[in-house]
Write a protein that holds these residues in place. Structure first.
Motif, mmCIF file in Angstrom:
data_model
loop_
_atom_site.group_PDB
_atom_site.id
_atom_site.type_symbol
_atom_site.label_atom_id
_atom_site.label_comp_id
_atom_site.label_asym_id
_atom_site.label_seq_id
_atom_site.Cartn_x
_atom_site.Cartn_y
_atom_site.Cartn_z
ATOM 1 N N GLN A 168 0.865 -1.188 0.000
ATOM 2 C CA GLN A 168 0.000 0.000 0.000
ATOM 3 C C GLN A 168 0.900 1.236 0.000
ATOM 4 O O GLN A 168 2.101 1.125 0.269
ATOM 5 N N SER A 170 0.353 3.609 2.073
ATOM 6 C CA SER A 170 0.261 4.146 3.441
ATOM 7 C C SER A 170 1.600 4.311 4.171
ATOM 8 O O SER A 170 1.720 5.232 4.992
ATOM 9 N N GLN A 173 2.829 7.749 4.765
ATOM 10 C CA GLN A 173 2.336 8.585 5.872
ATOM 11 C C GLN A 173 3.418 8.685 6.939
ATOM 12 O O GLN A 173 3.742 9.762 7.426
ATOM 13 N N ARG A 194 0.838 -6.991 -4.359
ATOM 14 C CA ARG A 194 0.204 -7.997 -3.493
ATOM 15 C C ARG A 194 0.191 -9.335 -4.203
ATOM 16 O O ARG A 194 0.108 -9.371 -5.443
ATOM 17 N N GLN A 208 -1.724 3.125 -6.209
ATOM 18 C CA GLN A 208 -2.608 3.810 -5.260
ATOM 19 C C GLN A 208 -2.242 5.279 -5.160
ATOM 20 O O GLN A 208 -1.121 5.679 -5.466
ATOM 21 N N GLU A 210 -2.370 7.997 -2.059
ATOM 22 C CA GLU A 210 -2.541 8.106 -0.607
ATOM 23 C C GLU A 210 -2.581 9.587 -0.257
ATOM 24 O O GLU A 210 -1.808 10.372 -0.805
ATOM 25 N N PHE A 248 -9.597 -0.122 9.608
ATOM 26 C CA PHE A 248 -8.191 -0.171 9.180
ATOM 27 C C PHE A 248 -7.355 0.025 10.433
ATOM 28 O O PHE A 248 -7.749 0.800 11.318
ATOM 29 N N PHE A 250 -4.711 1.620 10.984
ATOM 30 C CA PHE A 250 -4.017 2.914 11.164
ATOM 31 C C PHE A 250 -4.959 4.107 11.214
ATOM 32 O O PHE A 250 -4.519 5.250 11.274
ATOM 33 N N THR A 251 -6.270 3.864 11.154
ATOM 34 C CA THR A 251 -7.225 4.966 11.289
ATOM 35 C C THR A 251 -8.303 4.603 12.306
ATOM 36 O O THR A 251 -8.664 3.447 12.476
ATOM 37 N N GLY A 282 -10.266 3.371 0.932
ATOM 38 C CA GLY A 282 -10.408 3.453 2.381
ATOM 39 C C GLY A 282 -9.986 4.822 2.896
ATOM 40 O O GLY A 282 -9.213 5.535 2.256
ATOM 41 N N ALA A 283 -10.504 5.146 4.085
ATOM 42 C CA ALA A 283 -10.182 6.454 4.670
ATOM 43 C C ALA A 283 -10.384 6.413 6.174
ATOM 44 O O ALA A 283 -10.874 5.415 6.725
ATOM 45 N N GLY A 284 -10.016 7.484 6.827
ATOM 46 C CA GLY A 284 -10.262 7.556 8.266
ATOM 47 C C GLY A 284 -9.461 8.662 8.917
ATOM 48 O O GLY A 284 -8.725 9.390 8.246
ATOM 49 N N ALA A 305 -6.599 10.511 6.627
ATOM 50 C CA ALA A 305 -5.843 9.835 5.573
ATOM 51 C C ALA A 305 -6.824 9.071 4.704
ATOM 52 O O ALA A 305 -7.910 8.695 5.160
ATOM 53 N N PHE A 306 -6.457 8.927 3.454
ATOM 54 C CA PHE A 306 -7.231 8.004 2.616
ATOM 55 C C PHE A 306 -6.357 7.416 1.528
ATOM 56 O O PHE A 306 -5.281 7.949 1.220
ATOM 57 N N GLY A 307 -6.813 6.293 0.998
ATOM 58 C CA GLY A 307 -6.077 5.624 -0.076
ATOM 59 C C GLY A 307 -7.059 5.144 -1.128
ATOM 60 O O GLY A 307 -8.089 4.547 -0.815
#
Ligand code: DAH
Length: 338
Positions: A168, A170, A173, A194, A208, A210, A248, A250-251, A282-284, A305-307
């Motif tokens: 990812q 992420s 970050q 992956r 992605q 981010e 997630f 991390f969020t 995803g986000a958070g 954050a979001f991806g």
């Protein structure tokens, strides 16, 4: 005199055509037509010819001079034609060339650049990071517990020496927060990996984008605002977004981002599997544990954050239903997106 003229002409007719260079030809021109040439000499002696023959001789001399001048001129052309080999081969180098097919940016690249441009316009800076990552940045610092299924070698490509191919974007970050103090407002785009079999919606290598924003007083409405502006710009201005509760590591809280189906506008169709919504990523809000990990005070700072998957965005924009079409480099497909 007549015989002398005839002799000179005969000699010129033999020597001029067999000469091989401009220099030789110039020498011959001086020899036959120059001031000190035998023809000039004869012309100056025309007075010695009888009155009756004089006009005839004069005319013959002029005619001979003319013929020799012509022979020289012709030879000059011949010599040049020989050195211009392209013309000798029947090639006209002044003709326009055959047009070569011109390539274009790959559709994925086009979208990628467009995405970056939109976020730059929204005030984000672009950060780039490594594709070969450590477990620390890809998992540990992102609050991912040691037994988490994402860490499984059946999902993640591990390299010799404990490194891995990032799964990812992420980890960027962490890399950015480690280096800079808030306020932070960045995006990071790039390749992720992956262990996935290729199928219509999966590739083992994908992209992605981010986003990370950290400052005092950042709330979920900032997140929603940024995402909504983005989807309205990358798709159409009537595109709506919504959050669905999710998890997630991390969020906290975490959400999945959906957009109103760009095809049926919510009515339900094949593209959105009758749901009216399309999953985007995803986000958070950045988990306080992540902020602490990089030395930020979670009492003072908050962040979102979001991806998002770039292939997903490209497929929706181009109406491609099989992700593999983006990577098989089939010119017939690529040409449709030029
Ligand atoms: N990294 C997640 C993934 O690849 C996507 C994601 C979820 C990114 C939530 C985020 C986030 O920044 O806040 O599935």
């Amino acid at each position: 005199m007549k015989e002398q003229i005839q002799e000179i002409l005969e000699e010129a007719r033999r020597s001029i055509p067999s000469c091989v260079s401009d220099k030789d030809l110039e020498e011959l021109r001086i020899k036959y037509l120059g001031k000190k040439s035998s023809l000039s000499d004869l012309l100056s002696k025309i007075g010695t010819v009888s009155k009756e023959e004089r006009p005839q001789m004069g005319a013959l001399l002029n005619k001979t001079k003319k013929e020799i001048a012509q022979l020289i001129e012709q030879k000059k052309l011949d010599l040049h034609e020989k050195t211009d080999t392209s013309r000798a081969r029947g090639l006209d180098v002044t003709m326009p060339g055959r047009p070569l097919p011109i390539g274009a940016k790959h559709p994925l690249c086009q979208i990628w650049e467009e995405i970056e441009d939109i976020f730059i316009n929204l005030g984000f800076e672009v950060a780039e990071g490594p594709e070969i990552e450590s477990e620390y940045y890809n998992f540990d610092a992102l609050n991912t517990p040691s037994g988490h299924p994402a860490r499984n070698p059946q999902d993640t490509f591990y390299l010799k020496g404990g490194k891995l191919l990032r799964t990812q974007t992420s980890p960027m970050q962490i890399r950015v927060m480690e280096k800079f103090k808030p306020p932070i407002k960045i995006i990071s785009t790039g390749r992720c990996y992956r262990v996935d079999k290729m199928d219509p919606s999966h590739l083992p290598v994908f992209h992605q984008v981010e986003a990370l924003m950290v400052d005092e007083g950042i709330t979920m409405s900032d997140l929603k605002g940024a995402l909504d502006s983005f989807v309205k710009r990358i798709f159409t201005s009537d595109t709506r977004s919504r959050f669905r509760p999710h998890f997630f590591p991390f969020t906290e809280p975490s959400a999945e981002i959906d957009i109103l189906c760009i095809n049926c506008k919510g009515a339900g169709c094949k593209l959105c599997k009758k749901s009216g919504w399309l999953e985007m990523g995803g986000a958070g809000m950045v988990d306080p544990a992540v902020l602490e990990e990089v030395g930020y005070d979670p009492e003072k700072y908050t962040g979102y954050a979001f991806g998002l998957g770039i292939e997903r965005i490209a497929m929706l924009r181009y109406g491609i239903s099989d992700i593999r079409k983006l990577v098989t480099n089939d010119l017939r497909i690529l040409k449709q997106f030029q």
